[in-house]
Design a protein around this motif. Structure first.
Motif, PDB file in Angstrom:
ATOM      1  N   ALA A 107     -59.450 -27.521  11.994  1.00 12.12           N
ATOM      2  CA  ALA A 107     -58.685 -26.764  10.988  1.00 12.12           C
ATOM      3  C   ALA A 107     -58.085 -27.707   9.961  1.00 12.12           C
ATOM      4  O   ALA A 107     -57.882 -28.903  10.211  1.00 12.12           O
ATOM      5  CB  ALA A 107     -57.579 -25.963  11.666  1.00 12.12           C
ATOM      6  N   VAL A 108     -57.789 -27.129   8.806  1.00 15.01           N
ATOM      7  CA  VAL A 108     -57.140 -27.846   7.713  1.00 15.01           C
ATOM      8  C   VAL A 108     -55.847 -27.127   7.366  1.00 15.01           C
ATOM      9  O   VAL A 108     -55.804 -25.895   7.281  1.00 15.01           O
ATOM     10  CB  VAL A 108     -58.062 -27.911   6.475  1.00 15.01           C
ATOM     11  CG1 VAL A 108     -57.351 -28.571   5.308  1.00 15.01           C
ATOM     12  CG2 VAL A 108     -59.348 -28.655   6.805  1.00 15.01           C
ATOM     13  N   ILE A 120     -59.552 -26.369  -1.738  1.00 12.27           N
ATOM     14  CA  ILE A 120     -59.583 -26.934  -0.387  1.00 12.27           C
ATOM     15  C   ILE A 120     -59.895 -25.844   0.632  1.00 12.27           C
ATOM     16  O   ILE A 120     -60.661 -26.058   1.578  1.00 12.27           O
ATOM     17  CB  ILE A 120     -58.255 -27.629  -0.052  1.00 12.27           C
ATOM     18  CG1 ILE A 120     -58.067 -28.865  -0.942  1.00 12.27           C
ATOM     19  CG2 ILE A 120     -58.214 -28.033   1.421  1.00 12.27           C
ATOM     20  CD1 ILE A 120     -56.742 -29.570  -0.750  1.00 12.27           C
ATOM     21  N   THR A 121     -59.310 -24.668   0.454  1.00  7.49           N
ATOM     22  CA  THR A 121     -59.600 -23.548   1.355  1.00  7.49           C
ATOM     23  C   THR A 121     -61.081 -23.222   1.358  1.00  7.49           C
ATOM     24  O   THR A 121     -61.693 -23.012   2.416  1.00  7.49           O
ATOM     25  CB  THR A 121     -58.781 -22.315   0.937  1.00  7.49           C
ATOM     26  OG1 THR A 121     -57.379 -22.617   1.041  1.00  7.49           O
ATOM     27  CG2 THR A 121     -59.096 -21.113   1.809  1.00  7.49           C
ATOM     28  N   LYS A 129     -64.264 -24.986   8.914  1.00 11.05           N
ATOM     29  CA  LYS A 129     -62.912 -25.275   9.388  1.00 11.05           C
ATOM     30  C   LYS A 129     -62.001 -24.082   9.115  1.00 11.05           C
ATOM     31  O   LYS A 129     -62.068 -23.455   8.054  1.00 11.05           O
ATOM     32  CB  LYS A 129     -62.331 -26.500   8.667  1.00 11.05           C
ATOM     33  CG  LYS A 129     -63.285 -27.678   8.494  1.00 11.05           C
ATOM     34  CD  LYS A 129     -63.772 -28.248   9.807  1.00 11.05           C
ATOM     35  CE  LYS A 129     -64.627 -29.486   9.550  1.00 11.05           C
ATOM     36  NZ  LYS A 129     -65.269 -29.981  10.793  1.00 11.05           N
ATOM     37  N   HIS A 130     -61.117 -23.809  10.058  1.00 10.84           N
ATOM     38  CA  HIS A 130     -60.076 -22.806   9.845  1.00 10.84           C
ATOM     39  C   HIS A 130     -59.040 -23.381   8.886  1.00 10.84           C
ATOM     40  O   HIS A 130     -58.912 -24.606   8.744  1.00 10.84           O
ATOM     41  CB  HIS A 130     -59.428 -22.432  11.172  1.00 10.84           C
ATOM     42  CG  HIS A 130     -60.413 -21.949  12.205  1.00 10.84           C
ATOM     43  ND1 HIS A 130     -61.072 -20.752  12.101  1.00 10.84           N
ATOM     44  CD2 HIS A 130     -60.852 -22.525  13.361  1.00 10.84           C
ATOM     45  CE1 HIS A 130     -61.864 -20.591  13.150  1.00 10.84           C
ATOM     46  NE2 HIS A 130     -61.750 -21.650  13.926  1.00 10.84           N
ATOM     47  N   VAL A 131     -58.263 -22.496   8.242  1.00 10.65           N
ATOM     48  CA  VAL A 131     -57.355 -22.953   7.196  1.00 10.65           C
ATOM     49  C   VAL A 131     -55.995 -22.285   7.313  1.00 10.65           C
ATOM     50  O   VAL A 131     -55.899 -21.054   7.390  1.00 10.65           O
ATOM     51  CB  VAL A 131     -57.915 -22.662   5.784  1.00 10.65           C
ATOM     52  CG1 VAL A 131     -57.001 -23.254   4.711  1.00 10.65           C
ATOM     53  CG2 VAL A 131     -59.331 -23.206   5.630  1.00 10.65           C
ATOM     54  N   TYR A 132     -54.951 -23.107   7.325  1.00 14.26           N
ATOM     55  CA  TYR A 132     -53.587 -22.635   7.087  1.00 14.26           C
ATOM     56  C   TYR A 132     -53.227 -23.147   5.698  1.00 14.26           C
ATOM     57  O   TYR A 132     -53.162 -24.361   5.474  1.00 14.26           O
ATOM     58  CB  TYR A 132     -52.612 -23.186   8.132  1.00 14.26           C
ATOM     59  CG  TYR A 132     -51.205 -22.655   7.983  1.00 14.26           C
ATOM     60  CD1 TYR A 132     -50.745 -21.628   8.805  1.00 14.26           C
ATOM     61  CD2 TYR A 132     -50.335 -23.157   7.011  1.00 14.26           C
ATOM     62  CE1 TYR A 132     -49.457 -21.122   8.665  1.00 14.26           C
ATOM     63  CE2 TYR A 132     -49.052 -22.660   6.870  1.00 14.26           C
ATOM     64  CZ  TYR A 132     -48.612 -21.653   7.692  1.00 14.26           C
ATOM     65  OH  TYR A 132     -47.334 -21.151   7.544  1.00 14.26           O
ATOM     66  N   VAL A 133     -53.020 -22.235   4.743  1.00 19.98           N
ATOM     67  CA  VAL A 133     -52.818 -22.640   3.354  1.00 19.98           C
ATOM     68  C   VAL A 133     -51.460 -22.171   2.851  1.00 19.98           C
ATOM     69  O   VAL A 133     -51.087 -21.014   3.017  1.00 19.98           O
ATOM     70  CB  VAL A 133     -53.957 -22.124   2.444  1.00 19.98           C
ATOM     71  CG1 VAL A 133     -54.118 -20.609   2.528  1.00 19.98           C
ATOM     72  CG2 VAL A 133     -53.765 -22.570   1.001  1.00 19.98           C
ATOM     73  N   GLU A 134     -50.737 -23.111   2.244  1.00 20.22           N
ATOM     74  CA  GLU A 134     -49.428 -22.777   1.688  1.00 20.22           C
ATOM     75  C   GLU A 134     -49.542 -21.707   0.615  1.00 20.22           C
ATOM     76  O   GLU A 134     -50.577 -21.519  -0.014  1.00 20.22           O
ATOM     77  CB  GLU A 134     -48.766 -24.023   1.091  1.00 20.22           C
ATOM     78  CG  GLU A 134     -47.803 -24.730   2.009  1.00 20.22           C
ATOM     79  CD  GLU A 134     -46.700 -23.823   2.533  1.00 20.22           C
ATOM     80  OE1 GLU A 134     -46.224 -22.947   1.788  1.00 20.22           O
ATOM     81  OE2 GLU A 134     -46.322 -23.995   3.694  1.00 20.22           O
ATOM     82  N   ILE A 158     -58.215 -17.738   8.154  1.00 18.00           N
ATOM     83  CA  ILE A 158     -57.379 -18.213   7.043  1.00 18.00           C
ATOM     84  C   ILE A 158     -56.033 -17.513   7.171  1.00 18.00           C
ATOM     85  O   ILE A 158     -55.969 -16.283   7.219  1.00 18.00           O
ATOM     86  CB  ILE A 158     -58.007 -17.923   5.674  1.00 18.00           C
ATOM     87  CG1 ILE A 158     -59.287 -18.756   5.487  1.00 18.00           C
ATOM     88  CG2 ILE A 158     -57.015 -18.232   4.552  1.00 18.00           C
ATOM     89  CD1 ILE A 158     -59.997 -18.520   4.161  1.00 18.00           C
ATOM     90  N   GLN A 159     -54.983 -18.300   7.255  1.00 18.45           N
ATOM     91  CA  GLN A 159     -53.630 -17.741   7.318  1.00 18.45           C
ATOM     92  C   GLN A 159     -52.803 -18.293   6.169  1.00 18.45           C
ATOM     93  O   GLN A 159     -52.800 -19.495   5.909  1.00 18.45           O
ATOM     94  CB  GLN A 159     -52.951 -18.063   8.654  1.00 18.45           C
ATOM     95  CG  GLN A 159     -51.552 -17.447   8.765  1.00 18.45           C
ATOM     96  CD  GLN A 159     -51.009 -17.454  10.181  1.00 18.45           C
ATOM     97  OE1 GLN A 159     -51.696 -17.057  11.116  1.00 18.45           O
ATOM     98  NE2 GLN A 159     -49.773 -17.908  10.349  1.00 18.45           N
TER      99      GLN A 159
END
Length: 482
Positions: A107-108, A120-121, A129-134, A158-159
């Motif tokens: 994950a990123v 980037i997402t 890759k899974h993504v936690y994005v601000e 994606i969260q």
């Protein structure tokens, strides 16, 4: 199957076999007890919160730290290595693409400036890759749509970094509102009123030697470096940020939209009025704004940005709800029409994936289920578009004298009332004299939720703001080619 039942089923199955990671691109598999390896990208500001959040989760490893500022990168490497206490040693790189090439990265976690969030997402999804994005997930409308399509194609989690999505109490309130417990919702209102100051002026100069200026800019067409861009004040320039409306305000915008009828995606009309008052600085985005958006079903979102400090300033980072019958919910108190006596709102907890924002993401990654994310890609996109449309109205606005007549809202009495409240604060609180400054009054923009394009008056100039130009080598792909 709701999220609680899914988690129970996943826990029961963890000893019986492997769970699909959900990454169609990588084909990786994770057991429910396996370690999750994360690359944290963007290490200043919110990046430190991401590091702390992941280090607080069981069996989660920060495999990479990514930042184009060598000084920040080296400092965080020392901090994380010390805190990991021999469990692991993260690798430090300047370019996220190096981490994406590592098949062992699951994950990123994205905490960069806004102009990097979607690219980037998208890259991460393409790499499986899974993504936690601000927040905000996107810097413009078009790239947000591409991020959604990337999630759909590659099946990754994606969260969005809107922590309130992990609040069972807010979820429960919205479920009650949507069920009609308080009558039909008419206006969902968000506030981003926190004191800030001006940023002054900093001249164009050569970037410092510790900063990879090419990587920091990435997709943003920023020609020249100035010291106000790095590391925080990029928020107040349109090429890199989205102002406080889609900075702190993204949280309250998302909460406001979340309360609407569940079949609503994007507004059909949006406008904004405001200005950058008193500071006389280099920033471009407004420090004062009243925005409004109307949805196809007749519900509205109002939003209030008020950052100029003054004696007696009231900080408001919150949400209110106004109903068709005249009732309202303010600070968790329900007031019936015409009543000044409120009663505390009490509703059952709502349906969220437990564990808070960090824990919920890890649970979703281990289960390989994008629907477990508290604030998934679709929800993130819808919230961000709402802010982008208000901002774009402001950017297309014309200056008019600062006075109570500047806001024209037709027969929308509630909009007029709330604009006048803001005007009164700026006039009597901040001390801006009537006709002694200018408001920027944006046009009413008409938007087609299905095509995600503007139609009608001002469509040509408004559509030009839906997608930023990108620098060569950092292009956001078309949605059909993601």
């Amino acid at each position: 199957m709701n999220r609680r039942l899914f988690l129970q089923g996943a826990a029961a199955a963890s000893g019986a076999g492997l769970l699909l990671n959900g990454t169609q691109a990588s084909g990786n598999f994770l057991n429910a007890n396996d370690r999750v390896r994360i690359a944290v990208c963007g290490l200043n500001g919110r990046g430190s919160a991401h590091i702390s959040g992941w280090m607080g989760q069981e069996n989660v490893e920060i495999a990479y730290l990514v930042d184009p500022d060598r000084n920040v990168l080296e400092r965080r490497l020392k901090e994380v290595t010390a805190k990991a206490n021999g469990r692991y040693v993260p690798k430090g790189v300047a370019d996220i693409r190096e981490a994406l090439e590592d098949k062992n990265v699951d994950a990123v976690s994205v905490a960069t400036p806004n102009h990097w969030h979607s690219l980037i997402t998208i890259w991460a999804a393409q790499a499986g890759k899974h993504v936690y994005v601000e927040k905000p997930m996107s810097h413009d409308v078009a790239e947000g749509r591409v991020a959604v399509e990337a999630q759909k194609k590659y099946g990754v989690v994606i969260q969005h970094g809107t922590q309130s999505r992990s609040s069972a109490s807010i979820a429960g309130l919205h479920e009650a509102i949507q069920a009609g417990k308080f009558g039909r919702l008419k206006v969902s209102y968000g506030y981003c009123c926190k004191p800030r100051g001006g940023i002054g002026f900093k001249p164009v100069s050569a970037p410092p030697g510790n900063l990879d200026w090419n990587l920091w800019r990435g997709p943003a067409e920023v020609d020249a470096y100035n010291g106000n861009l790095v590391h925080y004040n990029w928020h107040w320039f349109w090429q890199t940020g989205n102002g406080d409306l889609n900075n702190q305000g993204t949280h309250q915008l998302d909460i406001a939209r979340w309360a609407l009828d569940t079949d609503q995606t994007h507004p059909v009309r949006a406008m904004a009025i405001g200005g950058r008052f008193q500071w006389d600085d280099q920033g471009e985005t407004p420090n004062t704004m009243f925005g409004m958006a109307e949805y196809p079903n007749g519900q509205f979102v109002f939003f209030n940005v008020r950052n100029v400090n003054y004696k007696g300033y009231e900080k408001q980072v919150e949400n209110e709800y106004y109903f068709e019958d005249g009732g309202r919910i303010v600070r968790n108190m329900y007031y019936a029409k015409g009543s000044d006596k409120g009663e505390k709102v009490s509703v059952p907890a709502g349906d969220v994936t437990p564990g808070g924002n960090w824990g919920a993401f890890i649970s979703a990654v281990r289960a390989g289920d994008p629907n477990m994310a508290n604030g998934n890609a679709d929800e993130a996109h819808n919230a961000c578009v709402l802010g982008h449309l208000m901002n774009n109205s402001y950017r297309l606005g014309e200056e008019v004298p600062f006075n109570a007549k500047a806001g024209q809202f037709g027969d929308n009495k509630l909009a007029s009332e709330h604009f006048l409240r803001l005007h009164e604060v700026m006039h009597k609180g901040v001390g801006i004299p009537e006709n002694g400054a200018n408001y920027t009054v944006g046009p009413v923009l008409t938007f087609d939720p299905k095509s995600e394009k503007h139609i009608g008056d001002h469509a040509e100039e408004a559509n030009a703001l839906l997608q930023d130009p990108n620098r060569k080598g950092f292009e956001v792909p078309e949605a059909s080619k993601v």
